[in-house]
Design an enzyme around this catalytic site. Sequence first.
Site, PDB file in Angstrom:
ATOM      1  N   GLY A  48       0.774  -1.236   0.000  1.00 22.70           N
ATOM      2  CA  GLY A  48       0.000   0.000   0.000  1.00 22.70           C
ATOM      3  C   GLY A  48       0.804   1.285   0.000  1.00 22.70           C
ATOM      4  O   GLY A  48       0.384   2.292  -0.569  1.00 22.70           O
ATOM      5  N   GLU A 103       4.071   4.072   5.880  1.00 24.44           N
ATOM      6  CA  GLU A 103       2.854   3.256   5.790  1.00 24.44           C
ATOM      7  C   GLU A 103       1.811   4.006   4.954  1.00 24.44           C
ATOM      8  O   GLU A 103       1.874   5.238   4.826  1.00 24.44           O
ATOM      9  CB  GLU A 103       2.363   2.986   7.230  1.00 24.44           C
ATOM     10  CG  GLU A 103       1.062   2.260   7.395  1.00 24.44           C
ATOM     11  CD  GLU A 103       1.048   0.842   6.842  1.00 24.44           C
ATOM     12  OE1 GLU A 103       1.257   0.693   5.625  1.00 24.44           O
ATOM     13  OE2 GLU A 103       0.775  -0.095   7.612  1.00 24.44           O
ATOM     14  N   ASP A 104       0.850   3.267   4.402  1.00 28.90           N
ATOM     15  CA  ASP A 104      -0.217   3.926   3.637  1.00 28.90           C
ATOM     16  C   ASP A 104      -1.293   4.500   4.558  1.00 28.90           C
ATOM     17  O   ASP A 104      -1.721   5.638   4.402  1.00 28.90           O
ATOM     18  CB  ASP A 104      -0.841   2.971   2.588  1.00 28.90           C
ATOM     19  CG  ASP A 104      -1.396   1.676   3.186  1.00 28.90           C
ATOM     20  OD1 ASP A 104      -1.213   1.440   4.408  1.00 28.90           O
ATOM     21  OD2 ASP A 104      -2.014   0.894   2.440  1.00 28.90           O
ATOM     22  N   ASP A 107      -5.320   2.496  10.446  1.00 30.34           N
ATOM     23  CA  ASP A 107      -6.765   2.358  10.601  1.00 30.34           C
ATOM     24  C   ASP A 107      -7.035   1.970  12.064  1.00 30.34           C
ATOM     25  O   ASP A 107      -7.073   2.844  12.936  1.00 30.34           O
ATOM     26  CB  ASP A 107      -7.216   1.298   9.582  1.00 30.34           C
ATOM     27  CG  ASP A 107      -8.699   1.027   9.556  1.00 30.34           C
ATOM     28  OD1 ASP A 107      -9.455   1.776  10.186  1.00 30.34           O
ATOM     29  OD2 ASP A 107      -9.130   0.061   8.902  1.00 30.34           O
ATOM     30  N   LYS A 135      -7.077   7.086  10.184  1.00 28.18           N
ATOM     31  CA  LYS A 135      -8.518   7.122  10.501  1.00 28.18           C
ATOM     32  C   LYS A 135      -8.634   7.101  12.023  1.00 28.18           C
ATOM     33  O   LYS A 135      -8.764   6.023  12.618  1.00 28.18           O
ATOM     34  CB  LYS A 135      -9.206   5.868   9.961  1.00 28.18           C
ATOM     35  CG  LYS A 135      -9.330   5.753   8.468  1.00 28.18           C
ATOM     36  CD  LYS A 135     -10.112   4.463   8.152  1.00 28.18           C
ATOM     37  CE  LYS A 135     -10.013   4.059   6.732  1.00 28.18           C
ATOM     38  NZ  LYS A 135     -10.568   2.710   6.472  1.00 28.18           N
ATOM     39  N   PHE A 156     -13.935   3.375   3.932  1.00 30.08           N
ATOM     40  CA  PHE A 156     -12.955   2.631   3.151  1.00 30.08           C
ATOM     41  C   PHE A 156     -12.488   3.482   1.977  1.00 30.08           C
ATOM     42  O   PHE A 156     -13.297   4.089   1.282  1.00 30.08           O
ATOM     43  CB  PHE A 156     -13.585   1.327   2.646  1.00 30.08           C
ATOM     44  CG  PHE A 156     -12.569   0.389   2.089  1.00 30.08           C
ATOM     45  CD1 PHE A 156     -11.782  -0.379   2.926  1.00 30.08           C
ATOM     46  CD2 PHE A 156     -12.384   0.292   0.715  1.00 30.08           C
ATOM     47  CE1 PHE A 156     -10.820  -1.233   2.409  1.00 30.08           C
ATOM     48  CE2 PHE A 156     -11.429  -0.565   0.189  1.00 30.08           C
ATOM     49  CZ  PHE A 156     -10.649  -1.327   1.036  1.00 30.08           C
ATOM     50  N   ASP A 163      -5.746  -0.280  -1.881  1.00 33.02           N
ATOM     51  CA  ASP A 163      -6.501  -1.168  -2.778  1.00 33.02           C
ATOM     52  C   ASP A 163      -7.813  -1.645  -2.190  1.00 33.02           C
ATOM     53  O   ASP A 163      -8.026  -1.600  -0.972  1.00 33.02           O
ATOM     54  CB  ASP A 163      -5.650  -2.399  -3.089  1.00 33.02           C
ATOM     55  CG  ASP A 163      -5.565  -3.343  -1.891  1.00 33.02           C
ATOM     56  OD1 ASP A 163      -5.215  -2.869  -0.787  1.00 33.02           O
ATOM     57  OD2 ASP A 163      -5.880  -4.524  -2.043  1.00 33.02           O
ATOM     58  N   ARG A 169      -5.126   0.495  -6.800  1.00 31.65           N
ATOM     59  CA  ARG A 169      -3.888   1.074  -6.260  1.00 31.65           C
ATOM     60  C   ARG A 169      -3.312   2.167  -7.155  1.00 31.65           C
ATOM     61  O   ARG A 169      -2.730   3.121  -6.687  1.00 31.65           O
ATOM     62  CB  ARG A 169      -2.797   0.004  -6.101  1.00 31.65           C
ATOM     63  CG  ARG A 169      -3.054  -0.999  -5.013  1.00 31.65           C
ATOM     64  CD  ARG A 169      -1.761  -1.760  -4.707  1.00 31.65           C
ATOM     65  NE  ARG A 169      -2.005  -3.010  -4.009  1.00 31.65           N
ATOM     66  CZ  ARG A 169      -2.158  -3.126  -2.701  1.00 31.65           C
ATOM     67  NH1 ARG A 169      -2.130  -2.061  -1.940  1.00 31.65           N
ATOM     68  NH2 ARG A 169      -2.363  -4.298  -2.141  1.00 31.65           N
TER      69      ARG A 169
END
Length: 182
Positions: A48, A103-104, A107, A135, A156, A163, A169
């Site tokens: 990610g 990191e992407d 969460d 988030k 989401f 993705d 992506r």
Amino acid sequence: MDRVKVNGKFFKKHIGEEQISCKVKKLAEEIDRDMKGRNPLVICVMTGAMFFAADLLREVSIECEITSVKLKSYEGTESSGRVKIDDTLKRSDIEGRQLLIVEDIVDTGLSMSSLLEEISKLSPSDIKVATLLSKPEARVYDVNIDYLAFEIPNYFVVGYGLDFDGYGRGLKDIYILDNNQL
Ligand code: IMP
């Protein structure tokens, strides 16, 4: 494109590529300032974070070494609660080093807190975390983020590396799941 269909679901644009690029440059400046002379080892969390890391690390001008690690915690649009970490990170690479994890998205925080726990066992001198998205409403595990591009609501998202079951992506912008699926 303001609305896209990815893997059968509609998503609407939430953060545009210009906004992303502007933020990435700002974070790179902060990293340059904070890590000058520290020769950090940058760990890109695959898959990610690959676009974020690629753009960020081309803006950073300090010398750094780059590697990657692969984790997996998601299947579909719901967190599976399971985290896998591959064994590419060796103590000899990490011991005594300044680390920057890229990191992407953070969460629930499960992946990042698991990764931090694993990596801490390898005795780095310091660990900093950069993430494209966070988030906060979804957080279950406490994670300290040093460099954050955007905070988003608990929806989401896809695009710019993120993705939906492997799709989406390559989108240049970040899209959020559309409540209207018609
Ligand atoms: P966490 O362990 O719950 O913090 O989840 C982190 C990982 O789940 C991220 O590295 C992503 O790969 C994935 N993930 C979390 N939220 C999203 C999302 O909205 N879209 C796509 N992937 C996500």
